[in-house]
Design an enzyme around this catalytic site. Structure first.
Site, PDB file in Angstrom:
ATOM      1  N   HIS A  95      38.703 -13.630  43.883  1.00 45.73           N
ATOM      2  CA  HIS A  95      38.277 -14.127  42.407  1.00 45.73           C
ATOM      3  C   HIS A  95      39.200 -13.301  41.481  1.00 45.73           C
ATOM      4  O   HIS A  95      39.542 -13.946  40.340  1.00 45.73           O
ATOM      5  CB  HIS A  95      36.735 -13.604  41.919  1.00 45.73           C
ATOM      6  CG  HIS A  95      35.791 -14.673  42.568  1.00 45.73           C
ATOM      7  ND1 HIS A  95      35.988 -16.160  42.289  1.00 45.73           N
ATOM      8  CD2 HIS A  95      34.739 -14.777  43.136  1.00 45.73           C
ATOM      9  CE1 HIS A  95      35.215 -16.786  42.431  1.00 45.73           C
ATOM     10  NE2 HIS A  95      34.194 -15.905  43.293  1.00 45.73           N
ATOM     11  N   GLN A 130      34.077 -14.303  36.940  1.00 44.37           N
ATOM     12  CA  GLN A 130      33.215 -15.280  37.080  1.00 44.37           C
ATOM     13  C   GLN A 130      32.312 -15.514  35.795  1.00 44.37           C
ATOM     14  O   GLN A 130      31.649 -16.407  35.473  1.00 44.37           O
ATOM     15  CB  GLN A 130      32.431 -15.082  38.553  1.00 44.37           C
ATOM     16  CG  GLN A 130      33.088 -15.478  39.742  1.00 44.37           C
ATOM     17  CD  GLN A 130      32.273 -15.191  40.794  1.00 44.37           C
ATOM     18  OE1 GLN A 130      31.981 -14.009  41.227  1.00 44.37           O
ATOM     19  NE2 GLN A 130      31.582 -16.086  41.528  1.00 44.37           N
ATOM     20  N   GLY A 186      27.260 -10.922  45.697  1.00 41.46           N
ATOM     21  CA  GLY A 186      28.586 -10.464  45.133  1.00 41.46           C
ATOM     22  C   GLY A 186      28.956 -11.174  43.748  1.00 41.46           C
ATOM     23  O   GLY A 186      28.315 -12.349  43.402  1.00 41.46           O
ATOM     24  N   HIS A 236      35.950 -12.158  49.435  1.00 36.58           N
ATOM     25  CA  HIS A 236      35.699 -13.209  48.529  1.00 36.58           C
ATOM     26  C   HIS A 236      35.828 -12.995  46.960  1.00 36.58           C
ATOM     27  O   HIS A 236      36.536 -13.387  46.349  1.00 36.58           O
ATOM     28  CB  HIS A 236      34.430 -13.886  48.930  1.00 36.58           C
ATOM     29  CG  HIS A 236      33.972 -14.989  47.922  1.00 36.58           C
ATOM     30  ND1 HIS A 236      33.494 -16.271  48.635  1.00 36.58           N
ATOM     31  CD2 HIS A 236      33.636 -15.255  46.574  1.00 36.58           C
ATOM     32  CE1 HIS A 236      33.304 -16.881  47.553  1.00 36.58           C
ATOM     33  NE2 HIS A 236      33.188 -16.171  46.352  1.00 36.58           N
ATOM     34  N   GLU A 237      35.307 -11.576  46.648  1.00 31.33           N
ATOM     35  CA  GLU A 237      35.256 -11.225  45.522  1.00 31.33           C
ATOM     36  C   GLU A 237      36.656 -10.683  44.963  1.00 31.33           C
ATOM     37  O   GLU A 237      36.952 -10.816  43.741  1.00 31.33           O
ATOM     38  CB  GLU A 237      34.250  -9.957  45.135  1.00 31.33           C
ATOM     39  CG  GLU A 237      32.767 -10.429  45.511  1.00 31.33           C
ATOM     40  CD  GLU A 237      32.307 -11.683  44.806  1.00 31.33           C
ATOM     41  OE1 GLU A 237      32.821 -12.011  43.601  1.00 31.33           O
ATOM     42  OE2 GLU A 237      31.465 -12.197  45.442  1.00 31.33           O
ATOM     43  N   CYS A 284      29.669 -20.207  46.613  1.00 31.74           N
ATOM     44  CA  CYS A 284      30.162 -19.255  45.347  1.00 31.74           C
ATOM     45  C   CYS A 284      29.413 -20.025  44.199  1.00 31.74           C
ATOM     46  O   CYS A 284      28.964 -20.960  44.000  1.00 31.74           O
ATOM     47  CB  CYS A 284      31.563 -19.629  45.422  1.00 31.74           C
ATOM     48  SG  CYS A 284      32.408 -18.793  43.864  1.00 31.74           S
ATOM     49  N   LEU A 285      29.037 -18.702  43.475  1.00 32.20           N
ATOM     50  CA  LEU A 285      28.239 -18.973  42.246  1.00 32.20           C
ATOM     51  C   LEU A 285      28.999 -20.005  41.226  1.00 32.20           C
ATOM     52  O   LEU A 285      28.464 -20.497  40.532  1.00 32.20           O
ATOM     53  CB  LEU A 285      27.620 -17.973  41.552  1.00 32.20           C
ATOM     54  CG  LEU A 285      26.871 -16.989  42.273  1.00 32.20           C
ATOM     55  CD1 LEU A 285      26.893 -15.463  41.731  1.00 32.20           C
ATOM     56  CD2 LEU A 285      25.639 -17.433  42.350  1.00 32.20           C
TER      57      LEU A 285
HETATM   58 ZN    ZN Z   1      32.778 -16.562  44.493  1.00 34.74          ZN
END
Ligand code: ZN
Length: 147
Positions: free
Chosen positions: A121, A29, A24, A117-118, A75-76
């Site tokens: 963000h 991000q 995702g 989660h997304e 998380c990225l």
């Molecule tokens: Zn994340």
């Protein structure tokens, strides 16, 4: 809003998510202040099932189950950190697809977790803000799918 520029952004985000690799990605991000997420994830019960790709603009959680579940996230945007986060087991998300058409998805399990989660963000909330505990990944540790 659903112009060529947005289509390019969406394709770039899908590419970035796959390259990471992740399951995702939210526009903030990649430094873009837009309410846009992409998710690509398969059926957790069936590894051979094809992955599903979702592109959702203006995603909104319409309803969420009272039942909460614990899970370990990565998380990225926060490399080499993992954390235990409690999320709703099920959510209903609505928004617009990449062509501006209204969509509504009933999600459960990891798919529901990824969407929560997304969507966080988009509000500037990171999983570490919600985690009951978070820790640095040790070398031998298996890291969950990045989101
Ligand atoms: Zn994340």
């Amino acid at each position: 809003m659903f112009d060529k520029e947005l289509q390019t952004l969406i394709d770039d985000m899908i590419e970035t998510m796959r390259a990471a690799p992740g399951v995702g990605l939210a526009a903030p991000q990649v430094g873009v202040s837009q309410r846009l997420i992409v998710v690509e994830y398969g059926d957790e019960e069936d590894e051979d099932a094809p992955k599903k790709l979702f592109v959702v603009a203006n995603p909104e959680i319409l309803s969420a189950s009272e039942e909460m579940v614990d899970g370990t996230e990565a998380c990225l945007s926060i490399p080499r950190v993992m954390g235990d986060v409690e999320r709703h087991e099920k959510v209903v998300v609505r928004g617009l697809n990449r062509f501006g058409k209204p969509v509504r998805y009933k999600l459960s399990g990891w798919m529901a977790r990824i969407f929560q989660h997304e969507i966080d963000h988009l509000e500037g909330v990171l999983f570490t803000d919600r985690a009951s505990r978070a820790w640095r990944v040790q070398e031998e540790e298996q890291v969950p799918d990045n989101v």
